[in-house]
Motif scaffolding. Structure first.
Motif, PDB file in Angstrom:
ATOM      1  N   ILE A  70      12.855   3.091  -5.890  1.00 17.38           N
ATOM      2  CA  ILE A  70      11.878   3.437  -4.856  1.00 17.38           C
ATOM      3  C   ILE A  70      12.416   4.511  -3.915  1.00 17.38           C
ATOM      4  N   ARG A  71      11.457   5.166  -3.259  1.00 13.46           N
ATOM      5  CA  ARG A  71      11.715   5.985  -2.086  1.00 13.46           C
ATOM      6  C   ARG A  71      10.753   5.471  -1.010  1.00 13.46           C
ATOM      7  N   TYR A  72      10.583   6.231   0.068  1.00 13.88           N
ATOM      8  CA  TYR A  72       9.757   5.703   1.156  1.00 13.88           C
ATOM      9  C   TYR A  72       8.777   6.744   1.686  1.00 13.88           C
ATOM     10  N   LEU A  73       7.591   6.237   2.072  1.00 13.82           N
ATOM     11  CA  LEU A  73       6.594   7.024   2.782  1.00 13.82           C
ATOM     12  C   LEU A  73       6.578   6.580   4.235  1.00 13.82           C
ATOM     13  N   SER A  74       6.374   7.521   5.134  1.00 16.97           N
ATOM     14  CA  SER A  74       6.227   7.147   6.534  1.00 16.97           C
ATOM     15  C   SER A  74       4.902   6.415   6.721  1.00 16.97           C
ATOM     16  N   GLY A  75       4.883   5.533   7.694  1.00 19.29           N
ATOM     17  CA  GLY A  75       3.651   4.807   7.985  1.00 19.29           C
ATOM     18  C   GLY A  75       3.633   3.411   7.403  1.00 19.29           C
ATOM     19  N   SER A  76       2.653   2.641   7.867  1.00 16.51           N
ATOM     20  CA  SER A  76       2.505   1.252   7.433  1.00 16.51           C
ATOM     21  C   SER A  76       1.898   1.187   6.040  1.00 16.51           C
ATOM     22  N   VAL A  77       2.239   0.133   5.309  1.00 17.94           N
ATOM     23  CA  VAL A  77       1.696  -0.057   3.966  1.00 17.94           C
ATOM     24  C   VAL A  77       0.183  -0.244   4.004  1.00 17.94           C
ATOM     25  N   ASP A  78      -0.344  -0.677   5.149  1.00 13.17           N
ATOM     26  CA  ASP A  78      -1.795  -0.869   5.270  1.00 13.17           C
ATOM     27  C   ASP A  78      -2.554   0.447   5.119  1.00 13.17           C
ATOM     28  N   GLN A  79      -1.880   1.570   5.411  1.00 12.95           N
ATOM     29  CA  GLN A  79      -2.520   2.881   5.239  1.00 12.95           C
ATOM     30  C   GLN A  79      -2.746   3.202   3.757  1.00 12.95           C
ATOM     31  N   TYR A  80      -2.028   2.514   2.875  1.00 14.23           N
ATOM     32  CA  TYR A  80      -2.083   2.815   1.445  1.00 14.23           C
ATOM     33  C   TYR A  80      -2.536   1.593   0.655  1.00 14.23           C
ATOM     34  N   ALA A  81      -3.399   0.786   1.267  1.00 18.53           N
ATOM     35  CA  ALA A  81      -3.777  -0.509   0.682  1.00 18.53           C
ATOM     36  C   ALA A  81      -4.345  -0.367  -0.726  1.00 18.53           C
ATOM     37  N   ASP A  82      -5.059   0.725  -0.991  1.00 16.05           N
ATOM     38  CA  ASP A  82      -5.694   0.889  -2.307  1.00 16.05           C
ATOM     39  C   ASP A  82      -4.666   1.143  -3.421  1.00 16.05           C
ATOM     40  N   TYR A  83      -3.411   1.420  -3.040  1.00 13.69           N
ATOM     41  CA  TYR A  83      -2.395   1.774  -4.039  1.00 13.69           C
ATOM     42  C   TYR A  83      -1.292   0.719  -4.163  1.00 13.69           C
ATOM     43  N   VAL A  84      -1.477  -0.424  -3.511  1.00 17.95           N
ATOM     44  CA  VAL A  84      -0.472  -1.478  -3.581  1.00 17.95           C
ATOM     45  C   VAL A  84      -0.511  -2.122  -4.973  1.00 17.95           C
ATOM     46  N   LEU A  85       0.656  -2.310  -5.548  1.00 14.71           N
ATOM     47  CA  LEU A  85       0.764  -2.868  -6.896  1.00 14.71           C
ATOM     48  C   LEU A  85       0.739  -4.388  -6.864  1.00 14.71           C
ATOM     49  N   CYS A  86       0.143  -4.967  -7.911  1.00 18.42           N
ATOM     50  CA  CYS A  86       0.060  -6.412  -8.052  1.00 18.42           C
ATOM     51  C   CYS A  86       0.669  -6.828  -9.391  1.00 18.42           C
ATOM     52  N   GLN A  87       1.069  -8.059  -9.473  1.00 16.27           N
ATOM     53  CA  GLN A  87       1.589  -8.582 -10.726  1.00 16.27           C
ATOM     54  C   GLN A  87       0.532  -8.434 -11.824  1.00 16.27           C
ATOM     55  N   GLY A  88       0.956  -7.939 -12.985  1.00 15.10           N
ATOM     56  CA  GLY A  88       0.028  -7.743 -14.094  1.00 15.10           C
ATOM     57  C   GLY A  88      -0.535  -6.341 -14.188  1.00 15.10           C
ATOM     58  N   ASP A  89      -0.344  -5.513 -13.139  1.00 15.94           N
ATOM     59  CA  ASP A  89      -0.785  -4.115 -13.229  1.00 15.94           C
ATOM     60  C   ASP A  89      -0.015  -3.399 -14.339  1.00 15.94           C
ATOM     61  N   LEU A  90      -0.701  -2.483 -15.011  1.00 10.40           N
ATOM     62  CA  LEU A  90      -0.060  -1.625 -16.005  1.00 10.40           C
ATOM     63  C   LEU A  90       0.139  -0.246 -15.397  1.00 10.40           C
ATOM     64  N   LEU A  91       1.330   0.320 -15.546  1.00 10.36           N
ATOM     65  CA  LEU A  91       1.606   1.660 -15.035  1.00 10.36           C
ATOM     66  C   LEU A  91       1.928   2.586 -16.196  1.00 10.36           C
TER      67      LEU A  91
END
Length: 532
Positions: free
Chosen positions: A318-339
């Protein structure tokens, strides 16, 4: 090797600088206009580290000192730091590489090769190593670095003993490499069998043997499609109601786009109870990642591109983005996601797929990755990642990879269109369990092989350390001391340099306006060619 706390040398040995041992000729810089399909190969660092790499060739006329012949010692001093014995065809020396011309009056060529490799290992650990990404050693400190010089006769005995030990080590390393190659083939065979219904008994076979019915892959696919549509309708209805719109009839349901089935005319027959599906039929969503570049030392963790490899997602890359994770809620990964890897400099890594396993924190993903979420729990993401990385499904993706400006990529629409075999759900579970069991054994064996390869390298370094501490072979008091030989040769060099008239080396241009090479002068230091 000599630093402030220099060890005592054995009788007859002396300290010498690398400068004393011979000529070190820096390679030439070649422009793309110098490249061609004919002429001598340009020997670059990549040709030293991987002999299978293709050559650039040139017909450019160069001074003979830059010509490399089979058996020459070459030393790369930037990016890759190591010494090599050239085993290829006659070629031209590229920049960032020294051609070593040993002074055979003072040093036995194979002794110097091993000595340089050992010296480089020490220089890597010293303050003489520079650069954060492009590691290099400057010319001055390298030439001035002091190395232990044994009497000439003892050098030959040392080389013979080194090569005796290294021959055994080389045989052990070759056996380990063969074992690693066999494991790679076995892994591929396991995955191929899994995708062809040959790894575990099929559900059809078990149902017949047990006298029961079972749900076929085709029936399972229909249930998945029904669940997919039901989920879309629920989400669409929620959106309408959020806008204060209550549907008066079912006409809004007509907006649903039924995913197309795959064209099976060119696809092979599957095992009994299996069916061909199109990935889009199994998907609830497919989305590219965040285009914002990592810009912080803390904040929202975002995966690196190299986090995704076939059958795996490393959530620690990983690396890091500035700001809260809530700003990127649509991109949060969940168990079972395929990348999927959407773009990569290596085509073989484009379109590879891994499933997200356990998630212990909120992590997002970049735009060079694509996230796929399955529409239903009736299809296992752990199974889908297997079939998408091998066989016809992988070949389908590979044929659709496009390369632009050195970056290879695949589109989301191509990923949606991938055909994949779908067995009954119970069979999916058995396949995944068996694949994981077998591959876990493979991974453990690979770890053991890697540990033994590192151990072999440590043994190699230990042998060299003993050799250049005078502990590998006994000393012979009848050998001419190295200090006497070194002083005599230094005196001969000084006398030759004093007798030779000084000439100014100039760069000339030919009649076509192009620069020609300076005439190289034989020196006891580096030959023609500049510092970095």
């Amino acid at each position: 090797m000599r630093e402030d706390n220099s060890p005592c040398l054995p009788p007859g040995w002396t300290w010498a600088t690398i400068r004393d041992t011979g000529e070190y000729i820096n390679g030439l810089a070649f422009r793309k206009s110098d490249w061609g399909d004919e002429g001598l190969p340009i020997i670059r660092i990549q040709n030293l580290t991987d002999p299978s790499k293709p050559f650039n060739r040139t017909s450019r006329q160069v001074d003979p000192v830059y010509i490399v012949h089979r058996g020459d010692i070459l030393l790369s001093w930037s990016a890759t730091l190591d010494a090599f014995t050239w085993r290829g065809e006659t070629g031209v020396l590229n920049q960032h590489i020294f051609k070593v011309v040993p002074d055979n009056r003072l040093v036995h060529s194979p002794y110097l090769y091993h000595l340089l490799r050992h010296a480089i290992d020490l220089l890597k650990q010293s303050s003489h190593l520079h650069g954060s990404t492009m590691k290099h050693i400057n010319r001055g400190p390298f030439l001035s670095f002091q190395v232990p010089l044994a009497p000439l006769a003892e050098q030959r005995r040392i080389v013979a003993e080194i090569e005796k030990h290294f021959t055994r080590l080389d045989a052990a390393v070759a056996a380990l490499e063969r074992a690693r190659a066999n494991l790679k083939r076995y892994r591929a065979a396991v995955l191929k069998a899994a995708c062809e219904g040959r790894l575990v008994p099929t559900e059809a076979e078990l149902a017949r043997a047990e006298g029961r019915d079972y749900e076929t892959g085709e029936q399972l696919l229909q249930r998945i499609l029904q669940e997919r549509r039901a989920k879309w309708e629920a989400e669409e209805l929620a959106k309408l109601r959020a806008k204060g719109k209550e549907p008066k009839d079912d006409r809004w349901k007509a907006r649903y786009k039924e995913p197309a089935a795959p064209d099976t005319s060119d696809l092979p027959e599957l095992p009994e109870g299996w069916v061909w599906a199109r990935l889009d039929q199994l998907l609830g969503s497919l989305r590219n990642g965040i285009s914002k570049k990592p810009d912080s030392e803390s904040g929202t963790p975002i995966l690196r591109i190299n986090a995704v490899r076939p059958l795996s997602v490393n959530m620690e890359e990983i690396r890091y983005l500035s700001g809260s994770v809530d700003q990127y809620a649509d991109y949060v990964l969940c168990q079972g996601d395929l990348l999927f890897t959407r773009y990569n400099g290596s085509p073989e890594l484009v379109g590879v797929c891994g499933a997200v396993r356990a998630v212990d924190r909120k992590v997002v993903y970049p735009d060079k990755l694509i996230r796929a979420r399955l529409a239903s729990h009736l299809c296992l993401s752990s199974f889908v990642q297997i079939v998408l990385n091998v066989g016809l499904s992988r070949e389908f993706i590979a044929r659709r990879i496009r390369t632009t400006a050195g970056q290879s990529g695949v589109s989301g629409s191509d990923i949606r269109s991938v055909p994949l075999p779908l067995p009954p759900l119970a069979e999916q579970r058995r396949i995944v369990a068996e694949v994981e069991r077998r591959l876990s054994v493979v991974e453990e064996l690979e770890r053991q092989i890697e540990a033994n390869l590192k151990r072999a390298e440590r043994l190699r370094q230990a042998i060299l350390k003993r050799a250049f501490a005078g502990k590998l072979v006994p000393q012979d008091p009848n050998d001419e001391p190295a200090s006497v030989l070194l002083e005599r040769i230094r005196a001969e060099r000084a006398a030759a340099a004093a007798a030779e008239p000084k000439r100014r080396r100039t760069r000339r241009t030919g009649g076509n306006g192009k620069r020609t090479e300076p005439v190289a002068k034989t020196l006891p230091l580096f030959g023609a060619g500049g510092e970095r």
